[in-house]
Each structure stands twice: as structure tokens, then as C-alpha cells.
Write a protein that holds these residues in place. Structure first.
Motif, mmCIF file in Angstrom:
data_model
loop_
_atom_site.group_PDB
_atom_site.id
_atom_site.type_symbol
_atom_site.label_atom_id
_atom_site.label_comp_id
_atom_site.label_asym_id
_atom_site.label_seq_id
_atom_site.Cartn_x
_atom_site.Cartn_y
_atom_site.Cartn_z
ATOM 1 N N LEU A 12 40.856 41.406 51.377
ATOM 2 C CA LEU A 12 41.712 42.055 50.389
ATOM 3 C C LEU A 12 41.182 41.780 48.987
ATOM 4 O O LEU A 12 40.938 40.626 48.630
ATOM 5 N N THR A 13 41.038 42.826 48.208
ATOM 6 C CA THR A 13 40.537 42.660 46.845
ATOM 7 C C THR A 13 41.600 42.005 45.972
ATOM 8 O O THR A 13 42.799 42.068 46.266
ATOM 9 N N ARG A 14 41.144 41.420 44.880
ATOM 10 C CA ARG A 14 42.081 40.847 43.917
ATOM 11 C C ARG A 14 42.995 41.937 43.370
ATOM 12 O O ARG A 14 44.183 41.713 43.172
ATOM 13 N N ALA A 15 42.443 43.144 43.128
ATOM 14 C CA ALA A 15 43.248 44.253 42.606
ATOM 15 C C ALA A 15 44.359 44.627 43.584
ATOM 16 O O ALA A 15 45.490 44.876 43.178
ATOM 17 N N ARG A 16 44.053 44.643 44.868
ATOM 18 C CA ARG A 16 45.078 44.970 45.863
ATOM 19 C C ARG A 16 46.170 43.908 45.893
ATOM 20 O O ARG A 16 47.361 44.218 46.000
ATOM 21 N N LEU A 17 45.777 42.654 45.794
ATOM 22 C CA LEU A 17 46.756 41.573 45.793
ATOM 23 C C LEU A 17 47.627 41.621 44.541
ATOM 24 O O LEU A 17 48.838 41.418 44.623
ATOM 25 N N LEU A 18 47.022 41.910 43.383
ATOM 26 C CA LEU A 18 47.804 42.038 42.155
ATOM 27 C C LEU A 18 48.838 43.150 42.289
ATOM 28 O O LEU A 18 49.988 42.987 41.888
ATOM 29 N N THR A 30 41.342 37.899 36.658
ATOM 30 C CA THR A 30 41.400 37.574 38.087
ATOM 31 C C THR A 30 41.708 36.111 38.348
ATOM 32 O O THR A 30 42.000 35.737 39.472
ATOM 33 N N ARG A 31 41.647 35.290 37.319
ATOM 34 C CA ARG A 31 42.018 33.885 37.503
ATOM 35 C C ARG A 31 43.482 33.754 37.910
ATOM 36 O O ARG A 31 43.864 32.776 38.528
ATOM 37 N N THR A 32 44.295 34.737 37.568
ATOM 38 C CA THR A 32 45.697 34.734 37.981
ATOM 39 C C THR A 32 45.785 34.696 39.497
ATOM 40 O O THR A 32 46.507 33.884 40.082
ATOM 41 N N VAL A 33 45.046 35.554 40.161
ATOM 42 C CA VAL A 33 45.049 35.600 41.624
ATOM 43 C C VAL A 33 44.464 34.315 42.185
ATOM 44 O O VAL A 33 45.006 33.741 43.135
ATOM 45 N N ASP A 34 43.376 33.837 41.608
ATOM 46 C CA ASP A 34 42.733 32.617 42.087
ATOM 47 C C ASP A 34 43.667 31.413 41.989
ATOM 48 O O ASP A 34 43.734 30.593 42.906
ATOM 49 N N THR A 35 44.387 31.324 40.892
ATOM 50 C CA THR A 35 45.333 30.221 40.701
ATOM 51 C C THR A 35 46.432 30.258 41.756
ATOM 52 O O THR A 35 46.768 29.231 42.357
ATOM 53 N N HIS A 36 46.974 31.432 42.011
ATOM 54 C CA HIS A 36 48.040 31.543 43.009
ATOM 55 C C HIS A 36 47.514 31.342 44.422
ATOM 56 O O HIS A 36 48.216 30.778 45.267
ATOM 57 N N LEU A 54 42.935 30.336 54.192
ATOM 58 C CA LEU A 54 42.809 31.372 53.181
ATOM 59 C C LEU A 54 41.410 31.228 52.586
ATOM 60 O O LEU A 54 41.131 30.286 51.855
ATOM 61 N N GLN A 55 40.525 32.153 52.957
ATOM 62 C CA GLN A 55 39.141 32.099 52.503
ATOM 63 C C GLN A 55 38.960 32.948 51.257
ATOM 64 O O GLN A 55 39.473 34.061 51.194
ATOM 65 N N SER A 56 38.214 32.436 50.311
ATOM 66 C CA SER A 56 37.860 33.245 49.144
ATOM 67 C C SER A 56 36.496 33.857 49.402
ATOM 68 O O SER A 56 35.632 33.249 50.024
ATOM 69 N N VAL A 57 36.338 35.078 48.929
ATOM 70 C CA VAL A 57 35.060 35.775 49.012
ATOM 71 C C VAL A 57 34.625 36.023 47.575
ATOM 72 O O VAL A 57 35.252 36.814 46.860
ATOM 73 N N TYR A 58 33.611 35.313 47.159
ATOM 74 C CA TYR A 58 33.179 35.292 45.768
ATOM 75 C C TYR A 58 33.017 36.704 45.194
ATOM 76 O O TYR A 58 32.361 37.553 45.777
ATOM 77 N N GLY A 59 33.675 36.932 44.069
ATOM 78 C CA GLY A 59 33.556 38.189 43.352
ATOM 79 C C GLY A 59 34.313 39.352 43.960
ATOM 80 O O GLY A 59 34.215 40.474 43.483
ATOM 81 N N TYR A 60 35.100 39.103 45.009
ATOM 82 C CA TYR A 60 35.777 40.209 45.672
ATOM 83 C C TYR A 60 37.269 39.954 45.872
ATOM 84 O O TYR A 60 38.096 40.656 45.345
ATOM 85 N N GLY A 61 37.607 38.949 46.678
ATOM 86 C CA GLY A 61 39.016 38.709 46.965
ATOM 87 C C GLY A 61 39.222 37.602 47.985
ATOM 88 O O GLY A 61 38.513 36.602 47.978
#
Length: 70
Positions: A12-18, A30-36, A54-61
Motif C-alpha cells: 500500500l502506498t503512503r498516498a493510499r494510506l493517507l 510522508t513522515r506523517t505516515v512513517d511516524t504512525h 508491518l514491513q516498510s518498502v523504501y520510497g513506496y509504502g
């Protein structure tokens, strides 16, 4: 976080999560999503200890995956 669980395994992209969580469709730091995401990992035990990671995918989501350690 329900969007993450409903789409387990999907990236899931950061934009989709936002948009899903805060109904934000414009460009936001995007730090908002990363912080949460970090807070979700800590509060829900999404580090593998509860059966989910919950895995992060660098530069994507982010992606929710079942862990093998539970």
C-alpha cells in the motif's frame, strides 16, 4: 490499520494510506505516515511477535505480512 489487515500482503502506498486513514488526497509530508506506522508497530506488536509484521518498502509504502515466528 484495518486497510492494512484487509489487504494483507498487498503493498500500500503512503498516498493510499493517507487517503484511507485521514481522507487526505493532497501531497503531505510522508513522515506523517512513517511516524504512525512506527506507533502501530509498537502498540499492536506488529514486529512479528503477534504473528504479523508491518514491513516498510523504501520510497513506496507499507505491507502487512504474516510472520513465521509466531
Amino acid at each position: 490499520s484495518s486497510d492494512l489487515f484487509q489487504n494483507a500482503g498487498a503493498l500500500l502506498t503512503r498516498a493510499r494510506l493517507l487517503e484511507a486513514v485521514w481522507s487526505i488526497t493532497s501531497e503531505v509530508d510522508t513522515r506523517t505516515v512513517d511516524t504512525h506506522a512506527s506507533r502501530l508497530r509498537r502498540k499492536l506488536g506488529l514486529d512479528g511477535s503477534t504473528g504479523w509484521t508491518l514491513q516498510s518498502v523504501y520510497g513506496y509504502g507499507y505491507r502487512m505480512v504474516a510472520s513465521e515466528t509466531a
